[in-house]
Design a protein around this motif. Sequence first.
Motif, short mmCIF file in Angstrom:
data_model
loop_
_atom_site.label_atom_id
_atom_site.label_comp_id
_atom_site.label_asym_id
_atom_site.label_seq_id
_atom_site.Cartn_x
_atom_site.Cartn_y
_atom_site.Cartn_z
N TRP A 90 50.92 4.69 71.82
CA TRP A 90 52.28 5.18 71.70
C TRP A 90 53.01 4.31 70.69
O TRP A 90 52.92 3.09 70.74
CB TRP A 90 53.03 5.09 73.02
CG TRP A 90 52.60 6.03 74.08
CD1 TRP A 90 53.12 7.27 74.34
CD2 TRP A 90 51.60 5.81 75.07
NE1 TRP A 90 52.48 7.82 75.42
CE2 TRP A 90 51.54 6.95 75.90
CE3 TRP A 90 50.72 4.75 75.34
CZ2 TRP A 90 50.67 7.06 76.95
CZ3 TRP A 90 49.84 4.86 76.40
CH2 TRP A 90 49.82 6.01 77.20
N ARG A 92 57.02 3.97 69.28
CA ARG A 92 58.42 4.38 69.27
C ARG A 92 59.00 3.89 67.96
O ARG A 92 59.02 2.69 67.68
CB ARG A 92 59.18 3.80 70.46
CG ARG A 92 60.56 4.45 70.64
CD ARG A 92 61.32 3.92 71.85
NE ARG A 92 61.75 2.55 71.60
CZ ARG A 92 61.42 1.51 72.36
NH1 ARG A 92 60.66 1.65 73.42
NH2 ARG A 92 61.88 0.30 72.06
N ARG A 106 68.43 9.63 75.06
CA ARG A 106 67.17 10.11 75.62
C ARG A 106 66.53 9.00 76.47
O ARG A 106 66.60 7.82 76.13
CB ARG A 106 66.22 10.50 74.49
CG ARG A 106 64.88 10.96 74.96
CD ARG A 106 64.00 11.38 73.80
NE ARG A 106 62.64 11.54 74.27
CZ ARG A 106 61.60 11.65 73.48
NH1 ARG A 106 61.75 11.62 72.18
NH2 ARG A 106 60.40 11.78 73.98
N TYR A 108 63.31 7.32 77.36
CA TYR A 108 61.92 7.17 76.89
C TYR A 108 61.10 6.54 78.00
O TYR A 108 61.37 5.42 78.42
CB TYR A 108 61.88 6.27 75.65
CG TYR A 108 62.60 6.83 74.46
CD1 TYR A 108 61.93 7.66 73.56
CD2 TYR A 108 63.94 6.55 74.23
CE1 TYR A 108 62.60 8.18 72.45
CE2 TYR A 108 64.61 7.07 73.14
CZ TYR A 108 63.93 7.88 72.25
OH TYR A 108 64.59 8.40 71.17
N TYR A 110 56.93 6.12 78.86
CA TYR A 110 55.56 6.36 78.39
C TYR A 110 54.70 5.18 78.79
O TYR A 110 55.19 4.19 79.31
CB TYR A 110 55.55 6.57 76.87
CG TYR A 110 56.27 5.49 76.09
CD1 TYR A 110 55.57 4.43 75.54
CD2 TYR A 110 57.64 5.53 75.93
CE1 TYR A 110 56.23 3.45 74.84
CE2 TYR A 110 58.30 4.55 75.23
CZ TYR A 110 57.59 3.51 74.68
OH TYR A 110 58.24 2.53 73.98
N LEU A 127 59.15 9.36 69.34
CA LEU A 127 58.04 8.77 70.09
C LEU A 127 56.80 9.59 69.76
O LEU A 127 56.79 10.81 69.93
CB LEU A 127 58.33 8.82 71.59
CG LEU A 127 57.23 8.28 72.50
CD1 LEU A 127 57.02 6.78 72.30
CD2 LEU A 127 57.57 8.57 73.96
#
Length: 139
Positions: A90, A92, A106, A108, A110, A127
């Motif tokens: 991942w 960001r 938002r 986030y 993950y 992301l």
Amino acid sequence: AQSRVLTVRAYYVAGRSSLGTDVPSLRRKSFGNPNAATAASAVTDEEIVPGVEDLQVRLGVDTDGDSNADQYVNPGSVPPGAAVVSATLWLRIRAEEREIGHVDDRAYQYADMAAPLTPNDDYRRILVAKTIHLRNTRT
């Protein structure tokens, strides 16, 4: 006997980049340059992508021998005897500059984050995630 050159690379997120001291970046350190004059010069540090705020990795492990990921774990938590068959990454990524009138509210969440991150600032973000299946695995 054969000799092989081994290069080890470590990826990390730094708080600054070539775009400025307030712009984070994804960086890479490479260890093991065989042509280096000294051990200190055998290490190189380079910027890969400016704007990366976070990098997370989880490993897919096969615990029953069928070559499919049975669970995803953090690096360093691979069960004994399990084979790593995939990796999920991942990133960001944040814009370089603030955008007047935009609010990033938002949530986030993950990887294995316990609670979502909500920046509530005026940077645009994205992301991205990618799962990579490893073909030549061994236990």
